[in-house]
Write a protein that holds these residues in place. Structure first.
Motif, PDB file in Angstrom:
ATOM      1  N   SER A  76       0.923  -1.124   0.081  1.00 32.11           N
ATOM      2  CA  SER A  76       0.087  -0.077  -0.051  1.00 32.11           C
ATOM      3  C   SER A  76       0.864   1.172   0.041  1.00 32.11           C
ATOM      4  N   ALA A  77       1.846   0.964   0.963  1.00 33.45           N
ATOM      5  CA  ALA A  77       2.869   2.633   1.029  1.00 33.45           C
ATOM      6  C   ALA A  77       3.491   2.698  -0.299  1.00 33.45           C
ATOM      7  N   LEU A  78       4.026   1.620  -0.929  1.00 32.88           N
ATOM      8  CA  LEU A  78       4.751   1.749  -2.221  1.00 32.88           C
ATOM      9  C   LEU A  78       3.595   2.456  -3.251  1.00 32.88           C
ATOM     10  N   LEU A  79       2.463   1.971  -3.311  1.00 35.46           N
ATOM     11  CA  LEU A  79       1.468   2.488  -4.333  1.00 35.46           C
ATOM     12  C   LEU A  79       1.318   3.941  -3.925  1.00 35.46           C
ATOM     13  N   ILE A  80       0.979   4.060  -2.851  1.00 33.08           N
ATOM     14  CA  ILE A  80       0.604   5.453  -2.473  1.00 33.08           C
ATOM     15  C   ILE A  80       1.826   6.640  -3.016  1.00 33.08           C
ATOM     16  N   SER A  81       2.983   5.974  -2.777  1.00 31.14           N
ATOM     17  CA  SER A  81       4.081   6.670  -2.975  1.00 31.14           C
ATOM     18  C   SER A  81       4.206   6.965  -4.572  1.00 31.14           C
ATOM     19  N   GLY A  82       4.289   5.966  -5.274  1.00 35.75           N
ATOM     20  CA  GLY A  82       4.036   6.251  -6.926  1.00 35.75           C
ATOM     21  C   GLY A  82       2.769   7.202  -7.274  1.00 35.75           C
ATOM     22  N   LEU A  83       1.662   6.881  -6.846  1.00 31.94           N
ATOM     23  CA  LEU A  83       0.694   7.572  -7.315  1.00 31.94           C
ATOM     24  C   LEU A  83       0.929   8.990  -6.749  1.00 31.94           C
ATOM     25  N   THR A  84       1.322   9.250  -5.818  1.00 30.16           N
ATOM     26  CA  THR A  84       1.648  10.695  -5.387  1.00 30.16           C
ATOM     27  C   THR A  84       2.749  11.370  -5.990  1.00 30.16           C
ATOM     28  N   GLU A  85       3.564  10.751  -6.418  1.00 29.43           N
ATOM     29  CA  GLU A  85       4.890  10.948  -7.149  1.00 29.43           C
ATOM     30  C   GLU A  85       4.232  11.430  -8.593  1.00 29.43           C
ATOM     31  N   ARG A  86       3.363  10.662  -9.056  1.00 30.81           N
ATOM     32  CA  ARG A  86       3.021  11.055 -10.474  1.00 30.81           C
ATOM     33  C   ARG A  86       1.756  12.090 -10.541  1.00 30.81           C
ATOM     34  N   GLY A  87       1.439  12.751  -9.238  1.00 32.48           N
ATOM     35  CA  GLY A  87       0.643  13.927  -9.272  1.00 32.48           C
ATOM     36  C   GLY A  87      -0.681  13.610  -8.723  1.00 32.48           C
ATOM     37  N   TYR A  88      -1.071  12.481  -8.540  1.00 30.48           N
ATOM     38  CA  TYR A  88      -2.596  12.138  -8.270  1.00 30.48           C
ATOM     39  C   TYR A  88      -2.706  12.570  -6.773  1.00 30.48           C
ATOM     40  N   ARG A  89      -4.035  12.807  -6.313  1.00 26.97           N
ATOM     41  CA  ARG A  89      -4.579  13.001  -5.159  1.00 26.97           C
ATOM     42  C   ARG A  89      -4.894  11.893  -4.529  1.00 26.97           C
ATOM     43  N   VAL A  90      -4.420  11.623  -3.403  1.00 26.95           N
ATOM     44  CA  VAL A  90      -4.497  10.002  -2.863  1.00 26.95           C
ATOM     45  C   VAL A  90      -5.097  10.375  -1.392  1.00 26.95           C
ATOM     46  N   ALA A  91      -6.091   9.418  -1.194  1.00 25.89           N
ATOM     47  CA  ALA A  91      -6.455   9.362   0.396  1.00 25.89           C
ATOM     48  C   ALA A  91      -6.277   7.978   0.611  1.00 25.89           C
ATOM     49  N   VAL A  92      -6.333   8.023   1.995  1.00 27.05           N
ATOM     50  CA  VAL A  92      -5.878   6.491   2.520  1.00 27.05           C
ATOM     51  C   VAL A  92      -6.540   6.076   3.707  1.00 27.05           C
ATOM     52  N   LEU A  93      -7.143   4.646   3.701  1.00 24.77           N
ATOM     53  CA  LEU A  93      -7.938   4.269   4.853  1.00 24.77           C
ATOM     54  C   LEU A  93      -7.407   3.489   5.411  1.00 24.77           C
ATOM     55  N   ASP A  94      -6.909   3.422   6.810  1.00 24.24           N
ATOM     56  CA  ASP A  94      -6.173   2.190   7.421  1.00 24.24           C
ATOM     57  C   ASP A  94      -7.136   1.595   8.245  1.00 24.24           C
ATOM     58  N   CYS A  95      -7.312   0.274   7.784  1.00 21.61           N
ATOM     59  CA  CYS A  95      -8.199  -0.464   8.764  1.00 21.61           C
ATOM     60  C   CYS A  95      -7.301  -1.684   9.882  1.00 21.61           C
ATOM     61  N   ASP A  96      -6.037  -1.418   9.942  1.00 20.69           N
ATOM     62  CA  ASP A  96      -5.096  -1.912  10.843  1.00 20.69           C
ATOM     63  C   ASP A  96      -5.171  -1.316  12.118  1.00 20.69           C
ATOM     64  N   PRO A  97      -5.415  -1.805  13.275  1.00 20.47           N
ATOM     65  CA  PRO A  97      -5.444  -1.067  14.525  1.00 20.47           C
ATOM     66  C   PRO A  97      -4.006  -0.626  14.756  1.00 20.47           C
ATOM     67  N   LEU A  98      -2.945  -1.193  14.198  1.00 17.17           N
ATOM     68  CA  LEU A  98      -1.766  -0.491  14.497  1.00 17.17           C
ATOM     69  C   LEU A  98      -1.398   0.737  14.079  1.00 17.17           C
ATOM     70  N   LEU A  99      -2.265   1.031  13.125  1.00 19.23           N
ATOM     71  CA  LEU A  99      -2.131   2.590  12.211  1.00 19.23           C
ATOM     72  C   LEU A  99      -0.823   2.772  11.564  1.00 19.23           C
ATOM     73  N   THR A 100      -0.002   1.894  11.287  1.00 15.66           N
ATOM     74  CA  THR A 100       1.295   2.084  10.681  1.00 15.66           C
ATOM     75  C   THR A 100       1.004   2.928   9.562  1.00 15.66           C
TER      76      THR A 100
END
Ligand SMILES: Nc1ncnc2c1ncn2[C@@H]1O[C@H](COP(=O)(O)OP(=O)(O)OP(=O)(O)O)[C@@H](O)[C@H]1O
Ligand SMILES: [Mg+2]
Length: 218
Positions: free
Chosen positions: A18-42
């Motif tokens: 997830s973090a890698l794709l978020i990085s790539g999409l952001t680098e490409r200039g897209y607006r990205v939002a993230v929903l974290d369903c893991d209680p650790l919230l990393t």
């Protein structure tokens, strides 16, 4: 576009992918939002530190949080990435029903493959109930860059026999992918010379991003 990362097997690489794709999409200039369903919230913590200005992220603790956040995110983002946690069939199923694309990260091991097949069976159930097809791909993670191990080969054959498509990119085992969580930074902004093979890691992240875009277009 809502892209969710799911595998009921813990530690299969959902949060890292997830973090890698978020990085790539952001680098490409897209607006990205993230929903974290893991209680650790990393991922939520990483997003808040790595892109405090550019990236919106939220946590989902219970099923009702999912549709509420996704509806709100749709108005402000080109891509919404959902990082699911292991072994939560209800959260997984609810998220699948709202997703445009489900990515199932999997290490080249029989144990991860069992988790992937369970996850894809759950996805099939959601598809049958909603009478719709939801795009999905298996994403091989933590591949050894030097050698394709026997178990990775075996697992690829098992998945291929079930006619489950692999994403046209795989994620290698890289220390840089662990360092991004140590530094709580994007690998595109971290200029630390101690990060091993940073250029190659950046290149691979963009290849992954391109493969996801091709899959969404195809
Ligand atoms: N490609 C990779 N290269 C190096 N380390 C990796 C890679 N992918 C995952 N890891 C490491 O493997 C561990 C598990 O990965 P990760 O947390 O991404 O899996 P997960 O599926 O999100 O786990 P969980 O089910 O607990 O949420 C972490 O310590 C992570 O740093
Ligand atoms: Mg995780």
């Amino acid at each position: 576009m809502i892209i969710s990362f799911a595998n009921v097997k813990g530690g299969s690489g959902k949060t890292t992918s997830s973090a890698l794709l978020i990085s790539g999409l952001t680098e490409r200039g897209y607006r990205v939002a993230v929903l974290d369903c893991d209680p650790l919230l990393t991922l939520h913590d990483w997003c808040s530190t790595a892109w405090p200005e550019r990236l919106t992220s939220a946590r989902a603790d219970k099923p009702a949080d999912i549709s509420r956040h996704l509806e709100a995110f749709k108005r402000q983002a080109d891509f919404i990435i959902v990082d699911l946690s292991a072994a939560t069939d209800v959260m997984n199923a609810l998220t699948f029903a709202l997703s445009d694309f489900v990515v199932v990260p999997m290490q080249g091991s029989a144990v991860d493959a069992r988790g992937a097949i369970h996850t894809l069976n759950l996805l099939k159930l959601v598809e049958d109930n909603r009478r719709m097809v939801i795009k999905s791909s298996v994403l091989l993670t933590r591949l050894n860059p030097m050698v394709l191990t026997n178990s990775a080969k075996h697992v690829s054959q098992v998945i291929s026999k079930q006619n489950i498509p692999f994403l046209d990119a795989a994620i290698l085992e890289r220390s840089a992918y662990r360092d991004m969580f140590t530094k709580m930074a994007s690998l595109f902004s971290a200029e630390d010379p101690r990060i091993h093979n940073l250029d190659k890691a950046r290149r691979d992240i963009l290849c992954l991003t391109d493969a996801v875009e091709r899959r969404l277009a195809g």
